[in-house]
Design a protein around this motif. Sequence first.
Motif, mmCIF file in Angstrom:
data_model
loop_
_atom_site.group_PDB
_atom_site.id
_atom_site.type_symbol
_atom_site.label_atom_id
_atom_site.label_comp_id
_atom_site.label_asym_id
_atom_site.label_seq_id
_atom_site.Cartn_x
_atom_site.Cartn_y
_atom_site.Cartn_z
ATOM 1 N N THR A 61 0.828 -1.205 0.000
ATOM 2 C CA THR A 61 0.000 0.000 0.000
ATOM 3 C C THR A 61 0.863 1.256 0.000
ATOM 4 O OG1 THR A 61 -1.749 -1.156 1.197
ATOM 5 C CG2 THR A 61 -1.794 1.249 1.255
ATOM 6 N N ALA A 62 1.916 1.274 0.795
ATOM 7 C CA ALA A 62 2.801 2.431 0.857
ATOM 8 C C ALA A 62 3.503 2.675 -0.479
ATOM 9 C CB ALA A 62 3.829 2.235 1.969
ATOM 10 N N ALA A 174 -10.928 -5.391 -3.335
ATOM 11 C CA ALA A 174 -10.113 -4.202 -3.545
ATOM 12 C C ALA A 174 -8.748 -4.581 -4.134
ATOM 13 C CB ALA A 174 -9.932 -3.443 -2.233
ATOM 14 N N SER A 175 -8.159 -5.670 -3.650
ATOM 15 C CA SER A 175 -6.873 -6.126 -4.192
ATOM 16 C C SER A 175 -7.007 -6.512 -5.660
ATOM 17 C CB SER A 175 -6.358 -7.318 -3.385
ATOM 18 O OG SER A 175 -6.040 -6.933 -2.068
ATOM 19 N N PRO A 188 -4.653 5.167 -13.032
ATOM 20 C CA PRO A 188 -3.659 4.773 -12.019
ATOM 21 C C PRO A 188 -3.823 5.523 -10.699
ATOM 22 C CG PRO A 188 -2.635 6.067 -13.751
ATOM 23 C CD PRO A 188 -4.027 5.802 -14.196
ATOM 24 N N VAL A 189 -4.526 6.654 -10.719
ATOM 25 C CA VAL A 189 -4.749 7.398 -9.479
ATOM 26 C C VAL A 189 -5.559 6.569 -8.485
ATOM 27 C CG1 VAL A 189 -5.800 9.488 -8.504
ATOM 28 C CG2 VAL A 189 -4.601 9.608 -10.698
ATOM 29 N N MET A 190 -6.355 5.630 -8.997
ATOM 30 C CA MET A 190 -7.188 4.790 -8.133
ATOM 31 C C MET A 190 -6.398 3.692 -7.436
ATOM 32 S SD MET A 190 -10.162 6.042 -8.173
ATOM 33 C CE MET A 190 -11.075 4.721 -7.399
ATOM 34 N N GLU A 195 -5.605 0.033 -2.776
ATOM 35 C CA GLU A 195 -4.666 -0.575 -1.827
ATOM 36 C C GLU A 195 -4.986 -0.176 -0.386
ATOM 37 O OE1 GLU A 195 -2.289 -2.732 -2.024
ATOM 38 O OE2 GLU A 195 -2.154 -3.012 -4.178
ATOM 39 N N LEU A 196 -5.408 1.061 -0.184
ATOM 40 C CA LEU A 196 -5.783 1.494 1.161
ATOM 41 C C LEU A 196 -7.008 0.741 1.665
ATOM 42 C CD1 LEU A 196 -5.245 5.374 1.117
ATOM 43 C CD2 LEU A 196 -4.177 3.736 2.685
#
Length: 232
Positions: A61-62, A174-175, A188-190, A195-196
């Motif tokens: 996620t990071a 979500a994954s 890609p902004v999503m 991931e969050l």
Amino acid sequence: MTQPFDPYAPPPAGAPAPSTTPLYDACAAANQARRLRVPEGLATAVVVLSSVFLAVQVVSTALSFGAVEAYAAAADPMDVFTAYDAVAGLLSAVMFAAFIVSCLWLNECRKFAVAVKPTYRHQRGPVWVWLGWVVPVVSLWFPYQVVRDVRRSTIRESSGLAGWWSTWLIGNFASYQATLVTMRGGDPVMLPFYELVAAVTLLIAFVCWLRIVRELTVAQRAHVAALDGVAG
């Protein structure tokens, strides 16, 4: 004059016949105690691998924030390889290892549950301990039913599983959406958002899963201790 004791004489009228039930119960309990084994080693491995999986998910996620620019600049997302992609590969490997160990543990727990409560009807057969997680469509509810029946027949109740299963499904969805961004394109902004969502929901599922593993292990120890007490 006192009559000599005759071991072959019938008991006097009205005397209760000696019962062998306590001895039988003790032998039966001893035999069952020998058959019951608490899979504590597997339970520990499940906790460790689940913890590693969650830790790698947090790292993924990071790193997803830094991967946005690379995916936005690429004509084909399949041409991109970042630190985020490397960690995604590690995450898949850890998830596979956790799947194997968790199914081994759950299979032993199901055997234990059948031994302590053979009259309980499990809705799914033993094969679904493994296949329930991977067969399309039924994977949405079969694993929940397997865990529910194991817990209900071991602990005598199955409350508290809805939170675990719902957050597990949301986290995996979500994954999957994040994977679609990296493989098929899309905004890609999503990627960090997906991931969050995955990290938060899988964290909740992880806490619930640890509770399930701990409660089953405690209940299994109590069953074995009770049988050892009867046998002794």
